[in-house]
Scaffold this motif. Sequence first.
Motif, PDB file in Angstrom:
ATOM      1  N   ARG A  17       0.860  -1.293   0.007  1.00  0.00           N
ATOM      2  CA  ARG A  17       0.167   0.061   0.211  1.00  0.00           C
ATOM      3  C   ARG A  17       0.847   1.250   0.080  1.00  0.00           C
ATOM      4  O   ARG A  17       0.510   2.218  -0.709  1.00  0.00           O
ATOM      5  CB  ARG A  17      -0.819  -0.063   1.258  1.00  0.00           C
ATOM      6  CG  ARG A  17      -2.376   0.859   0.864  1.00  0.00           C
ATOM      7  CD  ARG A  17      -3.132   0.445   2.071  1.00  0.00           C
ATOM      8  NE  ARG A  17      -2.630   0.800   3.368  1.00  0.00           N
ATOM      9  CZ  ARG A  17      -2.465  -0.121   4.324  1.00  0.00           C
ATOM     10  NH1 ARG A  17      -3.041  -1.375   3.975  1.00  0.00           N
ATOM     11  NH2 ARG A  17      -2.038   0.056   5.558  1.00  0.00           N
ATOM     12  N   ILE A  18       1.889   1.236   0.895  1.00  0.00           N
ATOM     13  CA  ILE A  18       2.772   2.205   0.789  1.00  0.00           C
ATOM     14  C   ILE A  18       3.505   2.677  -0.535  1.00  0.00           C
ATOM     15  O   ILE A  18       3.498   3.648  -0.953  1.00  0.00           O
ATOM     16  CB  ILE A  18       3.907   2.254   1.911  1.00  0.00           C
ATOM     17  CG1 ILE A  18       3.278   2.079   3.389  1.00  0.00           C
ATOM     18  CG2 ILE A  18       4.875   3.138   1.831  1.00  0.00           C
ATOM     19  CD1 ILE A  18       3.946   1.739   4.406  1.00  0.00           C
ATOM     20  N   ALA A  19       4.112   1.642  -1.191  1.00  0.00           N
ATOM     21  CA  ALA A  19       4.806   1.529  -2.490  1.00  0.00           C
ATOM     22  C   ALA A  19       3.591   2.070  -3.438  1.00  0.00           C
ATOM     23  O   ALA A  19       3.994   2.774  -4.369  1.00  0.00           O
ATOM     24  CB  ALA A  19       5.342   0.027  -2.688  1.00  0.00           C
ATOM     25  N   THR A  31      -0.725   6.993  -9.766  1.00  0.00           N
ATOM     26  CA  THR A  31       0.355   6.284  -8.910  1.00  0.00           C
ATOM     27  C   THR A  31       1.098   5.222  -9.684  1.00  0.00           C
ATOM     28  O   THR A  31       0.394   4.882 -10.733  1.00  0.00           O
ATOM     29  CB  THR A  31      -0.226   5.397  -7.699  1.00  0.00           C
ATOM     30  OG1 THR A  31      -1.028   4.421  -8.106  1.00  0.00           O
ATOM     31  CG2 THR A  31      -1.307   6.335  -6.967  1.00  0.00           C
ATOM     32  N   ILE A  32       2.185   4.771  -9.107  1.00  0.00           N
ATOM     33  CA  ILE A  32       2.941   3.757  -9.863  1.00  0.00           C
ATOM     34  C   ILE A  32       1.986   2.454 -10.136  1.00  0.00           C
ATOM     35  O   ILE A  32       2.096   1.592 -10.909  1.00  0.00           O
ATOM     36  CB  ILE A  32       4.357   3.490  -9.402  1.00  0.00           C
ATOM     37  CG1 ILE A  32       4.340   3.067  -8.075  1.00  0.00           C
ATOM     38  CG2 ILE A  32       5.176   4.415  -9.546  1.00  0.00           C
ATOM     39  CD1 ILE A  32       5.704   2.559  -7.594  1.00  0.00           C
ATOM     40  N   GLU A  33       1.048   2.288  -9.109  1.00  0.00           N
ATOM     41  CA  GLU A  33       0.187   1.007  -9.199  1.00  0.00           C
ATOM     42  C   GLU A  33      -0.657   1.217 -10.303  1.00  0.00           C
ATOM     43  O   GLU A  33      -0.979   0.483 -11.255  1.00  0.00           O
ATOM     44  CB  GLU A  33      -0.568   0.882  -7.809  1.00  0.00           C
ATOM     45  CG  GLU A  33      -1.505  -0.330  -7.877  1.00  0.00           C
ATOM     46  CD  GLU A  33      -2.213  -0.709  -6.616  1.00  0.00           C
ATOM     47  OE1 GLU A  33      -2.658   0.438  -5.918  1.00  0.00           O
ATOM     48  OE2 GLU A  33      -2.239  -1.700  -6.190  1.00  0.00           O
ATOM     49  N   ASP A  34      -1.164   2.553 -10.600  1.00  0.00           N
ATOM     50  CA  ASP A  34      -1.955   2.759 -11.478  1.00  0.00           C
ATOM     51  C   ASP A  34      -1.689   2.445 -12.941  1.00  0.00           C
ATOM     52  O   ASP A  34      -2.126   2.126 -13.672  1.00  0.00           O
ATOM     53  CB  ASP A  34      -2.701   4.368 -11.711  1.00  0.00           C
ATOM     54  CG  ASP A  34      -3.778   4.815 -10.499  1.00  0.00           C
ATOM     55  OD1 ASP A  34      -4.354   3.849  -9.918  1.00  0.00           O
ATOM     56  OD2 ASP A  34      -3.480   5.835  -9.898  1.00  0.00           O
ATOM     57  N   LEU A  35      -0.348   2.907 -12.996  1.00  0.00           N
ATOM     58  CA  LEU A  35       0.503   2.683 -14.265  1.00  0.00           C
ATOM     59  C   LEU A  35       0.860   1.179 -14.657  1.00  0.00           C
ATOM     60  O   LEU A  35       0.937   0.948 -15.703  1.00  0.00           O
ATOM     61  CB  LEU A  35       1.686   3.426 -14.220  1.00  0.00           C
ATOM     62  CG  LEU A  35       1.639   4.896 -14.787  1.00  0.00           C
ATOM     63  CD1 LEU A  35       2.926   5.607 -14.299  1.00  0.00           C
ATOM     64  CD2 LEU A  35       1.127   5.091 -16.141  1.00  0.00           C
ATOM     65  N   LEU A  73       9.314   3.707   2.024  1.00  0.00           N
ATOM     66  CA  LEU A  73       9.508   2.612   2.827  1.00  0.00           C
ATOM     67  C   LEU A  73      10.445   2.586   4.046  1.00  0.00           C
ATOM     68  O   LEU A  73      10.108   2.077   4.996  1.00  0.00           O
ATOM     69  CB  LEU A  73       9.603   1.395   1.812  1.00  0.00           C
ATOM     70  CG  LEU A  73       8.595   0.988   0.618  1.00  0.00           C
ATOM     71  CD1 LEU A  73       9.195   0.110  -0.251  1.00  0.00           C
ATOM     72  CD2 LEU A  73       7.444   0.292   1.447  1.00  0.00           C
ATOM     73  N   THR A  74      11.590   3.570   3.678  1.00  0.00           N
ATOM     74  CA  THR A  74      12.469   3.631   4.881  1.00  0.00           C
ATOM     75  C   THR A  74      11.583   4.472   5.908  1.00  0.00           C
ATOM     76  O   THR A  74      11.824   4.100   7.209  1.00  0.00           O
ATOM     77  CB  THR A  74      13.534   4.525   4.483  1.00  0.00           C
ATOM     78  OG1 THR A  74      14.079   3.866   3.361  1.00  0.00           O
ATOM     79  CG2 THR A  74      14.775   4.610   5.620  1.00  0.00           C
TER      80      THR A  74
END
Length: 171
Positions: A17-19, A31-35, A73-74
Amino acid sequence: MVTLRRAQGLTQEDAWRIAASVADPEVPVLTIEDLGVLRALEVSGERVRVEITPTYSGCPAMDTIRDDLVLALTAAGWADVDVRLVLSPAWTTDWMSDAGKRKLEEYGIAPPSGRAALGSSNGPIRLAISVRCPRCGSLDTREVSRFGSTSCKALFECRACLEPFDHFKVH
Ligand SMILES: [Zn+2]
């Protein structure tokens, strides 16, 4: 370290979820998930391994995406964030989610239409489908230039409302 303990309570789903909330630097509404750029994520203890596939090879946005993933993530507490670029299979616009296509259109960029079906020997077959104007919805549009504001996009013009717009190319 306190931050390390924090990550231990988080699951793989939390990490995803964070990524998945990291935005595309070129089209920040996506978001990079959308892409479909975010391909895989694996948590093992204090370590997260993320796999991303660039929308096209040499995409300069990938460096920013990698940095943003490491930062996010860090900050959530993972000590070791390993972001890998996976080039095969190559990204196609088919990986873009329907939500992503909707957001792209609302942003004023005509989303990719049709499918980049894999051909037997000649590479992807591009299906010619009319590109809909994101402003007025007309299908009476034409390509002005193969390259719009970035090399992923082509510049189109609408014959109905006479507005130019970017079209996210199918590839
Ligand atoms: Zn129009």
